[in-house]
Design a protein around this motif. Structure first.
Motif, PDB file in Angstrom:
ATOM      1  N   THR A  42       0.837  -1.201   0.000  1.00 17.66           N
ATOM      2  CA  THR A  42       0.000   0.000   0.000  1.00 17.66           C
ATOM      3  C   THR A  42       0.872   1.252   0.000  1.00 17.66           C
ATOM      4  O   THR A  42       0.547   2.247  -0.667  1.00 17.66           O
ATOM      5  N   TYR A  45       2.150   2.000  -3.477  1.00 15.62           N
ATOM      6  CA  TYR A  45       1.180   2.722  -4.305  1.00 15.62           C
ATOM      7  C   TYR A  45       1.033   4.168  -3.864  1.00 15.62           C
ATOM      8  O   TYR A  45       0.914   5.067  -4.707  1.00 15.62           O
ATOM      9  N   LYS A  48       3.234   6.514  -5.295  1.00 17.66           N
ATOM     10  CA  LYS A  48       3.025   6.638  -6.753  1.00 17.66           C
ATOM     11  C   LYS A  48       4.169   6.051  -7.563  1.00 17.66           C
ATOM     12  O   LYS A  48       4.591   6.600  -8.578  1.00 17.66           O
ATOM     13  N   LYS A  51       3.266   1.267 -11.523  1.00 17.82           N
ATOM     14  CA  LYS A  51       2.325   0.152 -11.387  1.00 17.82           C
ATOM     15  C   LYS A  51       2.867  -1.055 -12.149  1.00 17.82           C
ATOM     16  O   LYS A  51       3.179  -0.965 -13.332  1.00 17.82           O
ATOM     17  N   LEU A  73      -6.578  -4.190  -2.559  1.00 18.73           N
ATOM     18  CA  LEU A  73      -6.401  -3.994  -3.996  1.00 18.73           C
ATOM     19  C   LEU A  73      -7.752  -3.958  -4.724  1.00 18.73           C
ATOM     20  O   LEU A  73      -7.954  -3.151  -5.636  1.00 18.73           O
ATOM     21  N   LYS A  74      -8.663  -4.835  -4.320  1.00 18.19           N
ATOM     22  CA  LYS A  74      -9.982  -4.887  -4.962  1.00 18.19           C
ATOM     23  C   LYS A  74     -10.699  -3.552  -4.817  1.00 18.19           C
ATOM     24  O   LYS A  74     -11.415  -3.113  -5.727  1.00 18.19           O
ATOM     25  N   ASN A  76      -9.075  -0.484  -4.010  1.00 18.78           N
ATOM     26  CA  ASN A  76      -8.274   0.674  -4.405  1.00 18.78           C
ATOM     27  C   ASN A  76      -7.570   0.551  -5.753  1.00 18.78           C
ATOM     28  O   ASN A  76      -7.314   1.560  -6.399  1.00 18.78           O
ATOM     29  N   ARG A  77      -7.259  -0.682  -6.166  1.00 20.27           N
ATOM     30  CA  ARG A  77      -6.585  -0.902  -7.452  1.00 20.27           C
ATOM     31  C   ARG A  77      -7.202  -2.121  -8.135  1.00 20.27           C
ATOM     32  O   ARG A  77      -6.533  -3.128  -8.361  1.00 20.27           O
ATOM     33  N   GLU A  79      -7.954  -2.927 -11.022  1.00 24.13           N
ATOM     34  CA  GLU A  79      -7.419  -3.360 -12.316  1.00 24.13           C
ATOM     35  C   GLU A  79      -6.097  -4.117 -12.179  1.00 24.13           C
ATOM     36  O   GLU A  79      -5.615  -4.724 -13.149  1.00 24.13           O
ATOM     37  N   GLN A  80      -5.520  -4.121 -11.001  1.00 25.95           N
ATOM     38  CA  GLN A  80      -4.217  -4.762 -10.789  1.00 25.95           C
ATOM     39  C   GLN A  80      -4.322  -6.282 -10.875  1.00 25.95           C
ATOM     40  O   GLN A  80      -5.118  -6.901 -10.183  1.00 25.95           O
TER      41      GLN A  80
END
Length: 215
Positions: A42, A45, A48, A51, A73-74, A76-77, A79-80
């Motif tokens: 976290t 990320y 910054k 990715k 991740l689900k 906040n991110r 698409e990861q």
């Protein structure tokens, strides 16, 4: 050639470094970072940093484990792409990781060639399961998943399937549905047969891949 980027999240430093060495020998890939737990990810990320194309995520870690990390991740991110790489092979853990969004689930004793193939499949195709997990899903070609779900299963069987994709035990499912454990066992075997899967993990994968429920 632009290399595919990887971030390793594993608290076992020796394994993580060995994994980095293995990946570095593959011309198509480079490792951006080795992190010890989900909390460090976290922070990665939040600062910054670049990715990655893929995260290789251990499940059993201190501070913030694999399931908690996937949940973060689900949210906040989403698409990861994440490939779980772990020694944890119990059904409950696998289902938790899949529900949280992991695109693949590998055991750490996987052969290096299969490991490379798995990374490629998750990055390019979006899903890969092997060993115990892949054997859970043996769905033959020619089926329309939505049609199977709607026409092959009764209302009760569809209700059971939705509960089967949760973290409830079969005993809990029986209580929720107001049915006996034996009846739930019969539903399980019938649904396995109709959808041509072999385990509860197979049911979860089937539903995730075909968007049958919001999991």
């Amino acid at each position: 050639m632009k290399k595919k980027t990887i971030v390793i999240v594993d608290d076992h430093l020796l394994f993580a470094q060995s994994l980095e060495s293995l990946i570095t020998k593959l011309e198509e890939y480079e490792v951006l970072a080795i992190l010890k737990n989900g909390k460090e990810l976290t922070q990665y990320y939040l600062h910054k940093r670049k990715k990655p194309d893929l995260i290789l995520l251990d499940v059993k870690m201190p501070v913030m484990d694999g399931v908690q990390t996937m949940q973060w991740l689900k949210k906040n991110r989403p698409e990861q792409k994440v490939l779980a790489l772990t020694m944890e092979d119990d059904e409950e853990t696998i289902i938790k990781m899949l529900r949280a969004g992991a695109k693949g689930y590998l055991l750490k004793d996987i052969h290096p060639e299969n490991f490379e193939f798995a990374m490629k499949m998750v990055i390019e195709q979006g899903f890969y399961y092997s060993g115990k997990v892949e054997s859970a899903l043996k769905h033959s070609e020619g089926f329309d998943p939505v049609e199977d779900f709607q026409e092959r299963l009764t209302d009760k069987e569809r209700g059971f399937l939705k509960y089967a994709c949760s973290e409830l035990t079969y005993k809990d499912i029986a209580a929720e549905m107001g049915l006996s454990p034996k009846t739930i066992e019969n539903y399980r075997e019938t649904v396995f047969k109709k959808l041509q899967v072999k385990t509860r993990v197979g049911l979860v994968i089937y539903c995730i891949k075909n968007n049958l429920f919001k999991i």
